[in-house]
Design a protein around this motif. Structure first.
Motif, short mmCIF file in Angstrom:
data_model
loop_
_atom_site.label_atom_id
_atom_site.label_comp_id
_atom_site.label_asym_id
_atom_site.label_seq_id
_atom_site.Cartn_x
_atom_site.Cartn_y
_atom_site.Cartn_z
N ILE A 46 44.12 -1.92 -29.01
CA ILE A 46 44.50 -3.16 -29.69
C ILE A 46 44.82 -4.22 -28.63
O ILE A 46 45.75 -4.06 -27.83
N HIS A 89 43.82 -10.95 -32.36
CA HIS A 89 43.79 -9.53 -31.99
C HIS A 89 42.37 -9.01 -32.07
O HIS A 89 41.52 -9.54 -32.79
N VAL A 132 42.86 4.27 -30.13
CA VAL A 132 42.86 2.96 -30.79
C VAL A 132 43.29 1.92 -29.77
O VAL A 132 44.41 1.96 -29.26
N THR A 156 43.21 -6.25 -40.00
CA THR A 156 44.66 -6.16 -40.23
C THR A 156 44.96 -6.43 -41.70
O THR A 156 44.07 -6.80 -42.48
N ILE A 206 40.61 -5.04 -32.37
CA ILE A 206 40.94 -3.62 -32.56
C ILE A 206 39.65 -2.80 -32.45
O ILE A 206 38.63 -3.15 -33.03
N THR A 242 45.38 1.49 -38.44
CA THR A 242 44.05 1.90 -38.01
C THR A 242 43.93 3.42 -38.06
O THR A 242 44.72 4.14 -37.44
#
Length: 345
Positions: free
Chosen positions: A219, A203, A217, A107, A205, A87
């Motif tokens: 996550i 996930h 960031v 991802t 993000i 990221t």
């Protein structure tokens, strides 16, 4: 008579084969579930100048490798799903954010062919295809056997590429982080009841909290085991809020080599207890939420009644069995759970 006997034997053989585990699934049931992660900011770039003296803006980069792993009673991998996110948050030369803070961030597995490894790969295989082969190789092995994988250095950026006959024609990516996340998943694994048939990794993000001279960031990750009816057997949720600050000179001021901990790893150090009306830390509240999800389908969990506590907490549980246990906002955890169900295998 012989023909009838042959047909009977053939039917019996087909029945036996149908009862065997599908390829990639170990025969023994899962008794433990683990979630592993390795997070790094080493690839972030300082503000610099090109050969003509023009500014090259800085970039914050947070690399996160994540694994959901189910283990049998002997510690062998029953199922494993690995993914990784690279990221980036871009800045201009004046350290103002230029990235779209609301953009969907994917991802490597989600990018699929869009990641673009196939053209550069000597095997002509994308990253998602190569990691699927590595996952398949891990099934049935203990963590010690996986860590003993013979590797070689392909170049400075690829210090641990598999060097065993069964993988050299399938995997040319460097695997040290993927082995590390499986090892961490084993160390953090928790016991699970019987009945799990599928494993999912989900996930969420976000870079929405990034601001001038400081990237953030967030996550959220979840490993989930589901039973044959799609109900949660066990879920493990964690989240990392990784910051990459820059000084006035445009250089990263954080320690690039420091260990980056998730909220669960921080434990009491996360510091929620003082601010919590329940006097409970994040990991304690999450443990209650994980417990509440067990035995429910994703649809039942998504139907959880919630309320907005404030602008930063838009979906706090509003049901009697949770209001005295959980005051954190849970929309990202439910979204990650839903993704883990959609990805389950």
């Amino acid at each position: 008579m012989k023909k009838a006997l042959s047909i009977t034997m053939l039917i019996a053989a087909v029945f036996v084969l149908a009862c065997l585990p599908s390829p990639g699934i170990a025969a023994n049931p899962a008794v433990k579930l683990g979630l592993g992660h390795v997070i790094s900011i080493k690839s972030s770039k300082d503000l610099s100048l090109d050969k003509n003296g023009n500014a090259i803006p800085p970039v914050a980069q947070v690399d996160a490798a994540i694994a959901a792993v189910a283990f049998d009673a002997a510690g062998r991998v029953v199922k494993v799903t690995i993914d990784t996110a690279q990221t980036k948050v871009n800045f201009d030369k004046d350290l103002k954010v230029t990235s779209d803070l609301a953009a969907e961030l994917k991802t490597k597995v989600e990018l699929g062919d869009g990641y673009g490894m196939r053209k550069a790969s000597s095997l002509k295989k994308e990253w998602n295809e190569q990691i699927a082969e590595l996952e398949k190789w891990m099934v049935g092995k203990t963590v010690d056997e996986i860590k003993a994988l013979k590797v070689k250095q392909r170049d400075a950026s690829h210090p641990a590429v598999p060097d065993v006959p069964e993988l050299t024609s399938l995997v040319t990516i460097t695997v040290q982080d993927y082995i590390a996340v499986v090892e961490e998943a084993y160390k953090n694994s928790v016991a699970v009841p019987e009945g799990a048939v599928k494993l999912g990794l989900g996930h969420e993000i976000s870079i929405a909290k990034s601001k001038a001279a400081s990237a953030q960031v967030d996550i959220t990750m979840i490993a989930t085991l589901f039973d044959k009816n799609g109900k949660v057997v066990r879920a493990i949720v964690d989240t990392a809020q990784t910051k990459v600050p820059f000084g006035k000179d445009g250089k990263v001021t954080a320690d690039r080599n420091a260990e980056i901990k998730t909220k669960k790893e921080l434990g009491d150090q996360y510091g929620m207890r003082k601010a919590s009306s329940l006097k409970k830390e994040w990991h304690e509240q999450m443990a209650e939420f994980e417990k509440w999800m067990v035995g429910k389908t994703v649809q039942e969990i998504k139907a959880l009644k919630v309320k907005q506590r404030d602008a930063s907490h838009v979906a706090v549980p509003d049901v009697p069995e949770l209001t005295s246990l959980v005051t954190i906002t849970i929309e990202d955890y439910i979204a990650a759970l839903s993704e883990s169900y959609n990805n389950a295998k």
